[in-house]
Design an enzyme around this catalytic site. Structure first.
Site, PDB file in Angstrom:
ATOM      1  N   CYS A 122      11.266 -18.447  -2.565  1.00  0.00           N
ATOM      2  CA  CYS A 122      10.271 -17.286  -3.089  1.00  0.00           C
ATOM      3  C   CYS A 122       9.904 -17.123  -4.465  1.00  0.00           C
ATOM      4  O   CYS A 122       9.040 -16.584  -5.191  1.00  0.00           O
ATOM      5  CB  CYS A 122      11.097 -16.025  -2.530  1.00  0.00           C
ATOM      6  SG  CYS A 122      12.799 -15.745  -3.299  1.00  0.00           S
ATOM      7  N   CYS A 144      14.827  -7.569   0.920  1.00  0.00           N
ATOM      8  CA  CYS A 144      15.389  -8.168   0.162  1.00  0.00           C
ATOM      9  C   CYS A 144      16.783  -8.185  -0.377  1.00  0.00           C
ATOM     10  O   CYS A 144      17.079  -6.981  -0.205  1.00  0.00           O
ATOM     11  CB  CYS A 144      14.457  -8.478  -1.216  1.00  0.00           C
ATOM     12  SG  CYS A 144      14.999  -9.774  -2.407  1.00  0.00           S
ATOM     13  N   ASP A 145      17.613  -9.301  -0.321  1.00  0.00           N
ATOM     14  CA  ASP A 145      18.959  -9.119  -0.682  1.00  0.00           C
ATOM     15  C   ASP A 145      19.102  -8.804  -2.130  1.00  0.00           C
ATOM     16  O   ASP A 145      20.325  -8.665  -2.557  1.00  0.00           O
ATOM     17  CB  ASP A 145      19.891 -10.242  -0.195  1.00  0.00           C
ATOM     18  CG  ASP A 145      19.233 -11.710  -0.856  1.00  0.00           C
ATOM     19  OD1 ASP A 145      18.325 -11.462  -1.595  1.00  0.00           O
ATOM     20  OD2 ASP A 145      20.107 -12.837  -0.534  1.00  0.00           O
ATOM     21  N   CYS A 202      10.838 -13.712 -10.246  1.00  0.00           N
ATOM     22  CA  CYS A 202      11.422 -12.905  -9.418  1.00  0.00           C
ATOM     23  C   CYS A 202      11.337 -11.574  -9.924  1.00  0.00           C
ATOM     24  O   CYS A 202      11.805 -11.214 -10.970  1.00  0.00           O
ATOM     25  CB  CYS A 202      13.024 -13.183  -9.050  1.00  0.00           C
ATOM     26  SG  CYS A 202      13.717 -12.065  -8.058  1.00  0.00           S
TER      27      CYS A 202
END
Length: 338
Positions: A183, A204-205, A258
């Site tokens: 990702c 999302c974690d 990210c």
């Protein structure tokens, strides 16, 4: 802990309720200390992909990964790996201040043991793991960038990579025109669901708090969870780029990195780049020419295979034979011309 019976029941239910031709993949991340022959047999039978947390040699690993009595866990991890020789597994290594300058030592150790599938992730400060707190890591962006450069020198292997390292596997895919699997290297966050054991759902974690809770699978329908406005809010994070990213020559590789690793200003809506922006710029610049070298080699091999099978070459505006999804004239045509 859930235990083997629990996972056996999970697999049974998957098969019972899966629609025809549904493909289900299972993976599990573990420190490996409790893997037995019975667990390994279950993983093999049900085709689980196992990630084992191992931070390098015994000296490096045992400096951080210890039991409550202070004893290192290295020997137990290696014993668990021995049980997994017939199971598909990879090594997940956390990069911290104790091993960030030991890339060659770790990779040599992994090679000696036949660990050819590896992933490195930078170690986050435990106190900064909440999504509403600024990202903080135990290594600097410059340290991580140099670490990636050191790993790349070994991964490249004179133009013939023999190990799979997730970061560079993804970077290579981008160089040959394929979409990235990771990702971080994609232009958008994947639309997935992360479930807590109580059924709470998140996108999302890295974003598991009340601000991003999408619902609960025990009380809400899947359609309601996926259509929750919080999901759209989450998906807008990745494309919301800092000004410095908009004009960056490497944007096509990281797409801003990210969202969890950016600093967001609630007051003025501003956003700062991924904390590892410097790392990525370092490795993209350092690896570019050699990545292009093996990308050209790969395209040439695909073209030669195509011709050897007696197939007609695509038209200039047709999709390329290599499967990149790009037009032939924008991809492998120059390989034939030269």
């Amino acid at each position: 802990m859930a235990g083997l019976d629990f996972f056996d029941q999970v697999v049974h239910l998957q098969r019972q309720y899966a629609r025809t031709q549904t493909v289900i993949g299972n993976s599990l991340q573990t420190n490996g200390t409790l893997i037995t022959k019975e667990w390994a047999a279950f993983f093999k039978k049900n085709e689980f992909l196992i990630g084992v947390s191992l931070d390098g040699t015994q000296q490096i690993h045992d400096s951080r990964r210890v039991y409550s009595n202070g004893t290192g866990s290295f020997n137990q991890v290696m014993r668990g790996i021995q049980h997994e020789q017939q199971v598909e597994f990879n090594i997940l290594t956390v990069v911290h201040e104790g091993n960030v300058d030991k890339a060659a030592e770790m990779l040599n150790f992994y090679a000696e043991h036949g660990f050819n599938y590896i992933q490195f992730i930078p170690c986050m400060d435990f106190r900064a793991q909440q999504p509403d707190k600024p990202p903080q890591f135990l290594i600097t962006s410059k340290q991580y960038g140099q670490f990636l450069c050191d790993v790349f020198d070994i991964w490249f292997n004179d133009g013939n990579p023999v190990i799979s390292e997730r970061f560079f596997d993804n970077l290579f895919r981008l160089h040959v025109g394929y979409p990235a699997e990771s990702c971080i290297h994609r232009d958008s966050c994947p639309k997935t669901l992360i479930l807590e054991q109580n059924g709470d759902a998140y996108p999302c974690d890295f974003f598991m708090n009340s601000n991003y809770k999408l619902g609960n699978v025990g009380t809400d329908s899947l359609d309601d969870i996926l259509s929750n406005p919080q999901y759209d809010q989450f998906l807008r994070l990745k494309p919301t780029l800092p000004d410095s990213c908009q004009s960056c020559q490497y944007l096509k590789f990281c797409h801003g990195g990210c969202p969890r690793n950016r600093r967001w200003s609630a007051g003025d809506g501003g956003v700062l780049p991924d904390v590892f922006c410097e790392s990525y710029k370092m490795i993209y610049q350092y690896s570019y020419e050699r990545m292009e070298q093996i990308a050209v080699k790969w395209r040439k091999e695909r073209t030669e295979e195509w011709i050897a099978r007696g197939r007609k070459l695509p038209g200039r505006n047709d999709l390329c034979l290599c499967g990149s999804g790009r037009k032939y004239k924008k991809c492998c045509e120059d390989i034939v011309a030269h």
